[in-house]
Design a protein around this motif. Structure first.
Motif, PDB file in Angstrom:
ATOM      1  N   ASP A   6      11.774  -4.779  -9.169  1.00 50.42           N
ATOM      2  CA  ASP A   6      11.323  -3.727  -8.266  1.00 50.42           C
ATOM      3  C   ASP A   6      10.218  -4.290  -7.376  1.00 50.42           C
ATOM      4  O   ASP A   6       9.029  -4.181  -7.682  1.00 50.42           O
ATOM      5  N   ARG A  16       6.357  -3.866  -6.816  1.00 53.50           N
ATOM      6  CA  ARG A  16       6.023  -2.494  -6.430  1.00 53.50           C
ATOM      7  C   ARG A  16       5.247  -1.886  -7.593  1.00 53.50           C
ATOM      8  O   ARG A  16       5.687  -1.933  -8.728  1.00 53.50           O
ATOM      9  N   GLY A  18       3.054   1.240  -9.644  1.00 53.44           N
ATOM     10  CA  GLY A  18       3.284   2.644  -9.957  1.00 53.44           C
ATOM     11  C   GLY A  18       2.908   3.533  -8.789  1.00 53.44           C
ATOM     12  O   GLY A  18       1.882   3.330  -8.138  1.00 53.44           O
ATOM     13  N   SER A  19       3.703   4.539  -8.523  1.00 48.41           N
ATOM     14  CA  SER A  19       3.513   5.395  -7.350  1.00 48.41           C
ATOM     15  C   SER A  19       2.432   6.446  -7.547  1.00 48.41           C
ATOM     16  O   SER A  19       2.042   7.122  -6.603  1.00 48.41           O
ATOM     17  N   ASP A  20       1.914   6.583  -8.758  1.00 51.47           N
ATOM     18  CA  ASP A  20       0.922   7.636  -9.003  1.00 51.47           C
ATOM     19  C   ASP A  20      -0.518   7.157  -8.832  1.00 51.47           C
ATOM     20  O   ASP A  20      -1.446   7.829  -9.247  1.00 51.47           O
ATOM     21  N   ASP A  21      -0.716   6.014  -8.191  1.00 51.87           N
ATOM     22  CA  ASP A  21      -2.042   5.452  -7.923  1.00 51.87           C
ATOM     23  C   ASP A  21      -2.835   5.123  -9.178  1.00 51.87           C
ATOM     24  O   ASP A  21      -4.030   4.864  -9.098  1.00 51.87           O
TER      25      ASP A  21
END
Length: 158
Positions: A6, A16, A18-21
């Motif tokens: 990823d 990439r 984690g998208s949750d900061d």
């Protein structure tokens, strides 16, 4: 341990996050080969240390990478014993959750149909191309491990 591919490709290839900061990139070391279990050393890649995981991405095979979360990784030592291994390396162990299988040889169950079964790998050697960077890398990993363990403990206590 799991396969990892990823990546963000924008001139450079990087993982990439984690998208949750809640995950930040802390340290990058380029020119690190990896040996999983007793399998041969893989071509060099880049080691990414985040606030949650250690990620290795191959420089040669752009779709190849591995990831281990901190809760599964034990950092043990820098080894310079050339009888044990031909290059200085950072020795780590990986908790697989299959403690009942510890008696079995890792070689006997870590490949199926020629493919490495990463969930069975219990050791990882990180081999920087510049042996002098072993101490720096271990220092960074220790700092991140300590910080992340304190954070995770505080989150657990809430």
């Amino acid at each position: 341990m799991q396969h990892f591919n990823d990546c963000v490709v924008d001139g450079n290839v990087r993982p990439r996050l984690g998208s949750d900061d809640s995950e930040e990139l802390i340290y990058v070391l380029r020119g690190v080969a990896v040996a999983l279990g007793s399998w041969p050393l893989e071509s060099p890649g880049s080691l990414y240390v985040t606030t949650r995981r250690v990620i290795w991405l191959s420089d040669i095979d752009k779709g190849k990478g591995y990831v281990v979360d901190f809760l599964s990784l034990s950092l043990h030592a820098v080894s310079r014993d050339r009888e044990a291994y031909p290059f200085p390396y950072i020795y780590t162990q990986i908790v697989t959750g299959d403690e009942d299988d510890e008696e079995e040889s890792e070689d006997s169950y870590s490949k199926i149909n020629g493919d490495l079964v990463l969930s069975n790998i219990t050791e990882m050697r990180l081999v920087p191309s510049d042996a002098g960077k072993c101490i720096l890398a271990v220092s960074m990993l220790c700092i991140v491990f300590i910080g992340c363990n304190i954070f995770m403990y505080q989150e657990f206590e809430r």
